[in-house]
Design an enzyme around this catalytic site. Structure first.
Site, short mmCIF file in Angstrom:
data_model
loop_
_atom_site.label_atom_id
_atom_site.label_comp_id
_atom_site.label_asym_id
_atom_site.label_seq_id
_atom_site.Cartn_x
_atom_site.Cartn_y
_atom_site.Cartn_z
N CYS A 276 -1.08 6.39 8.61
CA CYS A 276 -1.47 5.05 8.13
C CYS A 276 -2.64 5.22 7.17
O CYS A 276 -2.65 6.17 6.39
CB CYS A 276 -1.82 4.12 9.31
N ARG B 125 0.83 -1.20 0.00
CA ARG B 125 0.00 0.00 0.00
C ARG B 125 0.87 1.25 0.00
O ARG B 125 0.56 2.24 -0.68
CB ARG B 125 -0.94 0.01 1.20
#
Length: 279
Positions: free
Chosen positions: A238, A178
């Site tokens: 995040c 990611r």
């Protein structure tokens, strides 16, 4: 009270009148937190209350998991019987280790004595300690006096300014794929990638295979291997602010402060005016 407690250390505290237990389980793909609450009802530590992270949010934004107002947070904690001066122990039943988000929110809003149960409910069960089932009964309200969490949190304008001045390091807790922008983001309208100049430290690297936290040199090595220099200020980010708090707690165990970018990639990756980097 130590910041990280073994099941045995927690069991020794259960009869203390100033100790409060909170289950802060949060799961991906669980809109509204219904599965998390069912897990709590199916089994929790005696005396624990459910800290509903999915509803401890700002209701006036479409971004996920944004911090609520101090007043909203204080009201939720008071309803759970939690006071600012209590000793609070947070645990979870989540692969995201979401107790760290509960720890970070409590500390951000003014609670000073907050610990995490090492290994979560799985470690408690493995130690053969008692479990309760069903919803927690109502109890006496707590007295939670909040403070604004500015010192613990970064906003989008602050993150944009940091791109230019570079005063703070940025470390991203998402998976390497990611972070690199190699896989699609789970939220619609969010562009894959990462904040330019940020480093990647997948939150899972802070744990041993049994789900317990790494400690000492092993924990420090995880940060060092990711290029984190604790001689400089560090911001954790995040996907939506949950696992960024894992990095913040890991830094706390090593004696270092770390702030959290609350909007994280859900905000940065969906904003039309933010640059996105890919590896």
């Amino acid at each position: 009270m130590d910041a990280l407690l073994t099941p045995q250390a927690l069991a020794a505290l259960l009869d203390a009148t100033d100790v409060r237990l909170l289950d802060a389980t949060h799961l991906l793909g669980d809109p509204g937190g219904e599965q998390s609450r069912r897990l709590f009802d199916d089994g929790h530590i005696p005396g624990a209350r459910f800290m509903d992270l999915d509803h401890l949010v700002d209701p006036d934004t479409s971004l996920p998991m944004m911090m609520p107002s101090p007043e909203r947070f204080a009201a939720a904690m008071a309803a759970l019987g939690v006071g600012t001066d209590d000793r609070i122990v947070v645990y979870d039943q989540s692969p995201l280790h979401s107790a760290a988000r509960g720890w970070w929110m409590l500390r951000s809003f003014g609670a000073s004595e907050v610990a995490i149960l090492d290994g979560g409910l799985a470690a408690w069960r493995a130690a053969g300690l008692p479990i309760e089932q069903g919803a927690a009964p109502d109890g006496e309200p707590g007295h939670f006096v909040p403070r604004p969490p500015a010192a613990h949190r970064r906003t989008l304008p602050q993150m944009q300014a940091n791109l230019t001045i570079g005063a703070e390091q940025v470390v991203d807790a998402r998976s390497p794929a990611r972070f690199a922008g190699a896989e699609a983001e789970p939220r619609a309208g969010v562009v894959p990638g990462h904040i330019p100049g940020s480093q990647n430290l997948h939150y899972a690297r802070l744990f041993d295979a049994d789900g317990r936290w790494k400690r000492g040199p092993a924990l420090a090595a995880a940060f060092a291997d990711a290029g984190v220099d604790f001689e400089r200020p560090v911001i954790a980010t995040c996907g939506s602010g949950i696992t960024a708090a894992v990095l913040a707690f890991g830094a706390h165990l090593l004696g270092h402060p770390m702030t959290v970018y609350d909007g994280s990639w859900a905000e940065w990756g969906s904003h039309p005016d933010t640059p996105k980097a890919k590896d």
